[in-house]
Write an enzyme that holds these catalytic residues in place. Structure first.
Site, mmCIF file in Angstrom:
data_model
loop_
_atom_site.group_PDB
_atom_site.id
_atom_site.type_symbol
_atom_site.label_atom_id
_atom_site.label_comp_id
_atom_site.label_asym_id
_atom_site.label_seq_id
_atom_site.Cartn_x
_atom_site.Cartn_y
_atom_site.Cartn_z
ATOM 1 N N HIS A 1 -6.362 -7.101 -0.736
ATOM 2 C CA HIS A 1 -6.489 -5.654 -0.945
ATOM 3 C C HIS A 1 -5.709 -5.241 -2.190
ATOM 4 O O HIS A 1 -4.689 -5.848 -2.517
ATOM 5 C CB HIS A 1 -5.947 -4.894 0.273
ATOM 6 C CG HIS A 1 -6.638 -5.243 1.558
ATOM 7 N ND1 HIS A 1 -6.138 -6.187 2.425
ATOM 8 C CD2 HIS A 1 -7.791 -4.789 2.091
ATOM 9 C CE1 HIS A 1 -6.966 -6.294 3.467
ATOM 10 N NE2 HIS A 1 -7.974 -5.456 3.280
ATOM 11 N N HIS B 1 0.819 -1.228 0.000
ATOM 12 C CA HIS B 1 0.000 0.000 0.000
ATOM 13 C C HIS B 1 0.850 1.274 0.000
ATOM 14 O O HIS B 1 0.325 2.359 -0.239
ATOM 15 C CB HIS B 1 -0.931 0.037 1.218
ATOM 16 C CG HIS B 1 -2.005 -1.001 1.189
ATOM 17 N ND1 HIS B 1 -2.855 -1.156 0.114
ATOM 18 C CD2 HIS B 1 -2.368 -1.944 2.100
ATOM 19 C CE1 HIS B 1 -3.702 -2.160 0.366
ATOM 20 N NE2 HIS B 1 -3.420 -2.656 1.556
#
Ligand SMILES: [Zn+2]
Length: 341
Positions: free
Chosen positions: A164, A125
């Site tokens: 994710h 991320h």
């Protein structure tokens, strides 16, 4: 047996996050599972810290300085999800350094064909300029950039099967064609990015492949996307190195998402990337990302290592062509990847 190297470091336990799903217990669980299996016979090494220049090949110095300074004053919150503690700086240096050392072992003269870098904090991320989503430095992006900069590979394929979207990796390589980024992720879900239409820009157009899947997706979807979309993409792209952003939070037991991948699903996905590397004759590196059910995480990592470390690529189970994979192939074939027709 192909040479297999595992990078780890005790500083992964010193990145303290308090009451947080991304806790040191994750590494304890993984290492306990692997140790009980005698580390599956892999060559286990302590990760060196990353050289600052290698991190700064991806992240601007201001970002690196900020993490160092925050850890030096005892830590603090970068955002609601992303804590830094006094031990986080050293942990992050070794998490990146482990991924770099893995790449060196895979692309150097040591003869390793398969590697794993098992550290925390995770990385996918983290964008070039921003730590977020439990991630400080983007370990897999730093590893890919290192492979390119060291001349060990002209092109790198990154397969991200964390549940994710790997928005950081996506953004870092979005305008480039020397890294093909393929992400399977539940959508909508944190961080909200990763639509199918986000496919790269400029020279990078077509070299970002986002494969969003609905909540409730299980083995049939994930395995089919790896086997019937990512694998033919790998054949067409001919990377010199394959890296996997390996998260285990698409597991049915995971508390942070709502997909239903099982241990058998991770075995099949791992077998598929092992087969991919085998048929292309390139090295394969596993970089740990998420996974928040400790049992599913520990078993998942062991299952992956067992599959990718096997001498012959194991059979890929449950690999029927799923409608989502057929749809993705159609779209890719109409664009940069005609061989997927
Ligand atoms: Zn995740």
């Amino acid at each position: 047996m192909p040479g297999r190297v595992l990078l780890r470091h005790p500083s992964s336990l010193e990145h303290e996050t308090g009451a947080h799903p991304e806790s040191p217990r994750r590494i304890v669980a993984i290492e306990r599972e692997l140790a009980a299996r005698d580390w599956l016979g892999w060559d286990v090494r302590e990760s060196p810290p990353a050289a600052r220049a290698s991190i700064q090949a991806v992240h601007p110095s201001a970002h690196v300085d900020r993490i160092e300074a925050l850890a030096a004053i005892g830590g603090g919150m970068i955002d609601m999800d992303t804590p830094v503690s006094s031990g986080s700086w050293v942990a992050a240096l070794h998490a990146a350094g482990g991924a770099i050392a893995m790449v060196d072992a895979l692309l150097g003269s040591d003869g390793f064909r398969v590697g794993a870098s098992l550290h925390r904090p995770p990385g996918h991320h983290a964008t070039a300029g921003r730590a977020m989503g439990f991630c400080l430095f983007n370990n897999v992006a730093i590893a890919a950039q290192h492979a390119l900069d060291s001349g060990g590979a002209e092109r790198v394929l990154i397969v991200d099967w964390d549940v994710h979207h790997g928005n950081g990796t996506n953004d870092i390589f979005y305008a480039r064609d020397d890294v093909l980024f393929c992400s399977i992720h539940q959508w909508p879900l944190y961080p909200g990015t990763g639509r199918e239409s986000d496919a790269g820009t400029g020279a990078g157009e077509g070299y970002t492949v986002n494969l969003p899947v609905p909540g409730g997706s299980g083995n049939d979807v994930f395995v089919s996307l790896i086997e019937h979309v990512v694998r033919p993409l790998a054949r067409a792209y001919e990377p010199g190195l394959i890296l996997v952003s390996a998260g285990y939070d698409a597991h049915a037991d995971d508390p942070l998402a709502s997909c239903f991948v099982t241990d058998a699903g991770y075995a099949a996905m791992s077998a598929s990337v092992r087969a991919m590397a085998g048929e292309l004759g390139v090295a394969l590196g596993i970089v740990l990302e998420g996974g928040y059910d400790l049992g599913a995480l520990a078993r998942g990592v062991a299952i992956t290592l067992e599959a990718v470390g096997s001498e012959r690529a194991p059979a890929v189970a449950e690999a029927k062509l799923h409608p989502l994979a057929a749809h993705a192939r159609e779209g890719l074939a109409a664009g940069r990847w005609p061989s997927l027709a």
